[in-house]
Scaffold this active site. Structure first.
Site, mmCIF file in Angstrom:
data_model
loop_
_atom_site.group_PDB
_atom_site.id
_atom_site.type_symbol
_atom_site.label_atom_id
_atom_site.label_comp_id
_atom_site.label_asym_id
_atom_site.label_seq_id
_atom_site.Cartn_x
_atom_site.Cartn_y
_atom_site.Cartn_z
ATOM 1 N N TRP A 130 -7.827 -6.969 5.328
ATOM 2 C CA TRP A 130 -6.425 -7.221 5.689
ATOM 3 C C TRP A 130 -6.350 -8.272 6.793
ATOM 4 C CZ3 TRP A 130 -3.424 -5.478 2.089
ATOM 5 C CH2 TRP A 130 -3.758 -4.298 1.413
ATOM 6 N N VAL B 11 -11.922 -1.404 5.780
ATOM 7 C CA VAL B 11 -10.815 -1.563 6.721
ATOM 8 C C VAL B 11 -9.544 -1.225 5.955
ATOM 9 C CG1 VAL B 11 -9.522 -3.253 8.063
ATOM 10 C CG2 VAL B 11 -12.031 -3.336 8.001
ATOM 11 N N TYR C 243 -4.920 5.548 -9.350
ATOM 12 C CA TYR C 243 -6.112 4.746 -9.025
ATOM 13 C C TYR C 243 -7.255 5.111 -9.966
ATOM 14 C CZ TYR C 243 -4.187 2.908 -4.661
ATOM 15 O OH TYR C 243 -3.445 2.242 -3.743
ATOM 16 N N CYS D 22 0.825 -1.216 0.000
ATOM 17 C CA CYS D 22 0.000 0.000 0.000
ATOM 18 C C CYS D 22 0.854 1.259 0.000
ATOM 19 C CB CYS D 22 -0.904 -0.016 1.233
ATOM 20 S SG CYS D 22 -1.843 1.517 1.420
HETATM 21 N N1 LIG Z 1 -8.428 5.618 2.812
HETATM 22 C C1 LIG Z 1 -7.160 5.829 3.382
HETATM 23 C C2 LIG Z 1 -6.027 5.636 2.403
HETATM 24 C C3 LIG Z 1 -5.387 4.330 2.589
HETATM 25 C C4 LIG Z 1 -5.896 3.297 1.621
HETATM 26 O O1 LIG Z 1 -6.698 3.573 0.711
HETATM 27 N N2 LIG Z 1 -5.415 2.060 1.805
HETATM 28 C C5 LIG Z 1 -5.844 0.959 0.989
HETATM 29 C C6 LIG Z 1 -4.694 0.092 0.545
HETATM 30 S S1 LIG Z 1 -3.608 0.904 -0.564
HETATM 31 C C7 LIG Z 1 -6.745 0.059 1.802
HETATM 32 O O2 LIG Z 1 -6.390 -0.374 2.873
HETATM 33 N N3 LIG Z 1 -7.932 -0.216 1.251
HETATM 34 C C8 LIG Z 1 -8.870 -1.078 1.858
HETATM 35 C C9 LIG Z 1 -9.140 -2.251 1.004
HETATM 36 O O3 LIG Z 1 -8.394 -2.457 0.032
HETATM 37 O O4 LIG Z 1 -10.043 -3.000 1.351
HETATM 38 C C10 LIG Z 1 -7.063 7.226 3.925
HETATM 39 O O5 LIG Z 1 -7.556 8.112 3.225
HETATM 40 O O6 LIG Z 1 -6.469 7.416 5.007
#
Ligand SMILES: N[C@@H](CCC(=O)N[C@@H](CS)C(=O)NCC(=O)O)C(=O)O
Length: 292
Positions: free
Chosen positions: A81, A114, A179, A48
């Site tokens: 995760w 999550v 993205y 990530c």
């Molecule tokens: N949404 C987070 C950014 C972190 C993020 O998007 N992480 C991704 C991985 S790169 C994640 O854990 N997504 C949840 C998923 O894939 O289910 C924020 O704005 O603080």
């Protein structure tokens, strides 16, 4: 990671969900979470990019001893995760199998995703924050009493306006831009995102033509926290809507990144007034298959 928004053409567009848990861990404990050595655990995926930012800051600031690290499996299942890289599929110290358990302890029936990076309070097992940007800024500005000797100032007061402005553009068009392009489900949306991404890369290249770093003198080497194996397996195997075959591409040529770049000839001091960090702790070293 994403919800869906509807474009003018009726297709779903990529939308990043906002961090929901935005408590801060601060020197004065204003939100009830004071900075304290050994109290919290930083949960990341090495796949990530948002989590990598926190891992890099922690390393540069020498916070490894004060803020321990949990690394999730790059491949999520339907509970998101999980700690399937660890013995008994359980995160050491936290004792949980899924990061979602720490979210549940913080708020039951939380409807959001999550996400990593996340900081968990070890004694209570509760999630404190999943706000990636604030986490990184607070490591730099609130955890100073626990920084290593010679830690660089990653957010110098005199540069904050410039850092914030550059960061906002990079976030919008590059970090989030890839993205928007990669998860696009419509041609028009894809082309718009792609054009915007490359326009921004061109502007950044112009900025970097005469100076070594985007802002000021600081940007030490990040390479030793990067795990390309995790990055590739996550993005190519988890997101089955855009890659239903789950084929993981070969490459890139990781050792190629170590060829001399000569950018030091543009000047700049990688650690500002500070010094380089020491070696990566043995338990956190990226296996050879994933690193340059
Ligand atoms: N949404 C987070 C950014 C972190 C993020 O998007 N992480 C991704 C991985 S790169 C994640 O854990 N997504 C949840 C998923 O894939 O289910 C924020 O704005 O603080």
């Amino acid at each position: 990671m994403s919800g869906g928004g509807t474009t003018a053409y009726g297709r779903k567009s990529f939308q990043r969900s906002k961090a929901h848990f935005t408590d801060r861990i601060t020197a004065d404990g204003q939100d009830g979470w004071p900075v304290e050595a050994g109290r919290y655990r930083l949960v990341v995926s090495r796949a990530c990019p948002w989590a990598s930012r926190a891992v890099i800051s922690r390393r540069l600031l020498g916070l490894e001893g004060a803020l321990s690290l949990a690394i999730a499996d790059p491949i999520q299942d339907d509970r998101s995760w999980r700690f399937t890289l660890d013995p008994d599929d359980r995160a050491p110290v936290l004792g949980i199998r899924f990061l979602g358990e720490a979210y549940d302890r913080r708020e039951t029936d939380y409807p959001g995703g999550v996400s990593v990076p996340a900081i968990v309070d070890v004694p209570s097992g509760r999630l404190v924050t999943n706000d990636y940007q604030r986490i990184t800024l607070d490591l730099a500005t609130e955890w100073t009493a626990l920084h290593r000797e010679g830690a660089p100032d990653l957010y110098p007061e005199a540069r904050r306006d410039e850092i914030d402005a550059v960061m906002a553009d990079v976030y919008e068009d590059v970090n989030n831009g890839v993205y928007r392009a990669g998860f696009a489900t419509g041609q028009d949306e894809y082309e718009g995102a792609c054009a915007r991404l490359f326009r921004r890369l061109e502007l950044l290249a112009q900025r970097l033509a005469g100076q070594r770093y985007l802002v000021g003198d600081q940007t030490p080497g990040f390479g030793d926290t990067v795990d390309f194996d995790h990055i590739k397996r996550h993005y190519y195997q988890v997101h089955s809507s855009i890659n239903p075959t789950g084929i993981v591409p070969l490459g890139p040529d990781l050792p190629g990144w170590l060829t001399p770049h000569h950018r030091q000839e543009l000047g700049g001091r990688p650690f500002g007034d500070g010094t380089p960090p020491g070696p990566v702790p043995e338990a956190e070293q990226v296996p050879a298959r994933g690193r340059p």
